[in-house]
Scaffold this motif. Structure first.
Motif, PDB file in Angstrom:
ATOM      1  N   ARG A 130      -2.948  -6.672  -8.915  1.00  0.00           N
ATOM      2  CA  ARG A 130      -1.679  -6.199  -8.360  1.00  0.00           C
ATOM      3  C   ARG A 130      -1.364  -4.782  -8.839  1.00  0.00           C
ATOM      4  O   ARG A 130      -0.916  -3.939  -8.054  1.00  0.00           O
ATOM      5  CB  ARG A 130      -0.555  -7.157  -8.775  1.00  0.00           C
ATOM      6  CG  ARG A 130       0.824  -6.785  -8.246  1.00  0.00           C
ATOM      7  CD  ARG A 130       0.866  -6.789  -6.742  1.00  0.00           C
ATOM      8  NE  ARG A 130       2.200  -6.489  -6.236  1.00  0.00           N
ATOM      9  CZ  ARG A 130       2.458  -6.139  -4.978  1.00  0.00           C
ATOM     10  NH1 ARG A 130       1.468  -6.044  -4.098  1.00  0.00           N
ATOM     11  NH2 ARG A 130       3.690  -5.888  -4.582  1.00  0.00           N
TER      12      ARG A 130
ATOM     13  N   VAL B 124      -3.502  -2.318  -6.890  1.00  0.00           N
ATOM     14  CA  VAL B 124      -3.026  -2.192  -5.506  1.00  0.00           C
ATOM     15  C   VAL B 124      -1.772  -1.325  -5.447  1.00  0.00           C
ATOM     16  O   VAL B 124      -1.644  -0.441  -4.591  1.00  0.00           O
ATOM     17  CB  VAL B 124      -2.746  -3.587  -4.904  1.00  0.00           C
ATOM     18  CG1 VAL B 124      -2.014  -3.462  -3.570  1.00  0.00           C
ATOM     19  CG2 VAL B 124      -4.049  -4.351  -4.717  1.00  0.00           C
ATOM     20  N   LEU B 125      -0.849  -1.558  -6.362  1.00  0.00           N
ATOM     21  CA  LEU B 125       0.390  -0.774  -6.383  1.00  0.00           C
ATOM     22  C   LEU B 125       0.104   0.698  -6.666  1.00  0.00           C
ATOM     23  O   LEU B 125       0.698   1.589  -6.055  1.00  0.00           O
ATOM     24  CB  LEU B 125       1.343  -1.339  -7.437  1.00  0.00           C
ATOM     25  CG  LEU B 125       1.964  -2.702  -7.126  1.00  0.00           C
ATOM     26  CD1 LEU B 125       2.682  -3.255  -8.352  1.00  0.00           C
ATOM     27  CD2 LEU B 125       2.939  -2.599  -5.953  1.00  0.00           C
TER      28      LEU B 125
ATOM     29  N   ASN C 182      -2.586   2.337  -5.975  1.00  0.00           N
ATOM     30  CA  ASN C 182      -3.271   2.950  -4.833  1.00  0.00           C
ATOM     31  C   ASN C 182      -2.385   3.061  -3.602  1.00  0.00           C
ATOM     32  O   ASN C 182      -2.784   3.683  -2.616  1.00  0.00           O
ATOM     33  CB  ASN C 182      -4.524   2.143  -4.484  1.00  0.00           C
ATOM     34  CG  ASN C 182      -5.609   2.267  -5.540  1.00  0.00           C
ATOM     35  OD1 ASN C 182      -5.639   3.241  -6.292  1.00  0.00           O
ATOM     36  ND2 ASN C 182      -6.498   1.289  -5.617  1.00  0.00           N
ATOM     37  N   SER C 183      -1.209   2.461  -3.660  1.00  0.00           N
ATOM     38  CA  SER C 183      -0.325   2.473  -2.490  1.00  0.00           C
ATOM     39  C   SER C 183       0.260   3.853  -2.217  1.00  0.00           C
ATOM     40  O   SER C 183       0.578   4.187  -1.079  1.00  0.00           O
ATOM     41  CB  SER C 183       0.821   1.472  -2.687  1.00  0.00           C
ATOM     42  OG  SER C 183       1.745   1.946  -3.664  1.00  0.00           O
TER      43      SER C 183
ATOM     44  N   GLU D 181       3.140   4.746  -2.998  1.00  0.00           N
ATOM     45  CA  GLU D 181       4.540   4.547  -2.636  1.00  0.00           C
ATOM     46  C   GLU D 181       5.434   4.567  -3.871  1.00  0.00           C
ATOM     47  O   GLU D 181       5.151   3.886  -4.865  1.00  0.00           O
ATOM     48  CB  GLU D 181       4.714   3.208  -1.910  1.00  0.00           C
ATOM     49  CG  GLU D 181       3.921   3.084  -0.615  1.00  0.00           C
ATOM     50  CD  GLU D 181       4.490   3.977   0.483  1.00  0.00           C
ATOM     51  OE1 GLU D 181       5.672   4.361   0.376  1.00  0.00           O
ATOM     52  OE2 GLU D 181       3.750   4.285   1.441  1.00  0.00           O
TER      53      GLU D 181
ATOM     54  N   GLN E  26       8.179   3.139  -4.150  1.00  0.00           N
ATOM     55  CA  GLN E  26       8.760   1.803  -4.316  1.00  0.00           C
ATOM     56  C   GLN E  26       7.913   0.908  -5.210  1.00  0.00           C
ATOM     57  O   GLN E  26       8.373  -0.142  -5.665  1.00  0.00           O
ATOM     58  CB  GLN E  26       8.932   1.121  -2.950  1.00  0.00           C
ATOM     59  CG  GLN E  26       9.856   1.856  -1.994  1.00  0.00           C
ATOM     60  CD  GLN E  26       9.110   2.826  -1.091  1.00  0.00           C
ATOM     61  OE1 GLN E  26       8.247   3.573  -1.564  1.00  0.00           O
ATOM     62  NE2 GLN E  26       9.431   2.819   0.193  1.00  0.00           N
ATOM     63  N   ALA E  27       6.671   1.312  -5.465  1.00  0.00           N
ATOM     64  CA  ALA E  27       5.795   0.506  -6.314  1.00  0.00           C
ATOM     65  C   ALA E  27       6.122   0.668  -7.793  1.00  0.00           C
ATOM     66  O   ALA E  27       5.751  -0.176  -8.615  1.00  0.00           O
ATOM     67  CB  ALA E  27       4.333   0.887  -6.066  1.00  0.00           C
TER      68      ALA E  27
ATOM     69  N   LEU F 149       1.046   7.672  -9.316  1.00  0.00           N
ATOM     70  CA  LEU F 149       2.264   7.855  -8.520  1.00  0.00           C
ATOM     71  C   LEU F 149       3.078   9.062  -8.974  1.00  0.00           C
ATOM     72  O   LEU F 149       4.245   9.205  -8.609  1.00  0.00           O
ATOM     73  CB  LEU F 149       3.134   6.589  -8.608  1.00  0.00           C
ATOM     74  CG  LEU F 149       2.511   5.285  -8.093  1.00  0.00           C
ATOM     75  CD1 LEU F 149       3.499   4.131  -8.255  1.00  0.00           C
ATOM     76  CD2 LEU F 149       2.092   5.420  -6.638  1.00  0.00           C
TER      77      LEU F 149
END
Length: 238
Positions: free
Chosen positions: A12, A15-16, A18-19, A21, A23-24, A50
């Protein structure tokens, strides 16, 4: 922690990160409190990814706290992540300096922390317009964010335009290298020639660890990409 749960949280975090975003970030900040050092390490790394979108004030504070994590690799990744925030990570400078001067810490953490201090200080000077730094490709004046981005990825400083062009060229080169790897060694690695296969099989047959075609920072902090590296002997071969 249950191993399956730990694996799920590790995945998880990746994934966050690499998003891309903003919001992650809150979920990743929560993962920093995980009892698993591996989850904390990956959450720290993800927050570094991020840097261009997350709320720097909140994230830098949390990452600074992780500089005192009991696990050395979590501290290592926190140093790297804070570097990604450049001038926005100025509040972490005292903690980074403490690591750089702490002889009880791992050598790689001390080295990386010292480098982070210099990068963040320079980014801060650029942001405050106390100094000017120019792109080493087109000679344009670069911003603090451009300085931070390029100094982490390359040993040269680029504006965003040149960075993207150079990065794309390197990615295409890396792709071609991977396509050229058509011969499998005894260890299961794919290499580019019969000669490389012979070289790779020798350390395998003599129980010597080796790394093939990896980017390594083993010469004064500069990244190199030798064909073979033998960590036991600190030797590399082209």
């Amino acid at each position: 922690m249950d191993r399956l749960k730990e694996r799920a949280l590790m995945t998880r975090a990746v994934v966050l990160g690499n998003s891309g975003e903003a919001q992650a970030a809150p979920e990743l900040l929560a993962l920093l409190s995980s009892p698993s050092a591996q989850v904390r390490r990956l959450a720290v790394s993800a927050l570094g990814k991020l840097a261009s979108v997350a709320d720097a004030t909140q994230v830098v504070s949390a990452l600074s706290f992780r500089l005192r994590d009991p696990h050395p690799q979590v501290r290592q990744y926190a140093v790297e992540a804070l570097t990604a925030y450049g001038a926005a990570a100025a509040s972490a400078l005292p903690d980074l300096q403490d690591i750089a001067e702490n002889t009880a810490d791992k050598e790689y953490n001390r080295r990386d922390a010292a480098r982070a201090v210099e990068t963040i200080k320079q980014a801060k000077r650029i942001a405050l317009e106390e100094t000017q730094v120019r792109c080493q490709r087109c000679n344009a004046i670069i911003s603090a964010d451009e300085y931070t981005r390029s100094s982490r990825a390359f040993q040269r400083l680029y504006c965003d335009k040149c960075f993207n062009e150079v990065y794309l060229r390197r990615r295409n080169y890396d792709t071609q290298i991977e396509l050229n790897k058509t011969i499998q060694t005894d260890k299961g690695h794919w290499v580019q020639s019969d000669g490389e296969s012979i070289i790779a099989n020798f350390p395998k047959q003599h129980n010597i660890e080796y790394r093939y075609d990896e980017r390594l920072q083993i010469i004064d902090g500069y990244a190199i990409r030798p064909d073979f590296y033998l960590p036991e002997f600190d030797l590399y071969a082209e």
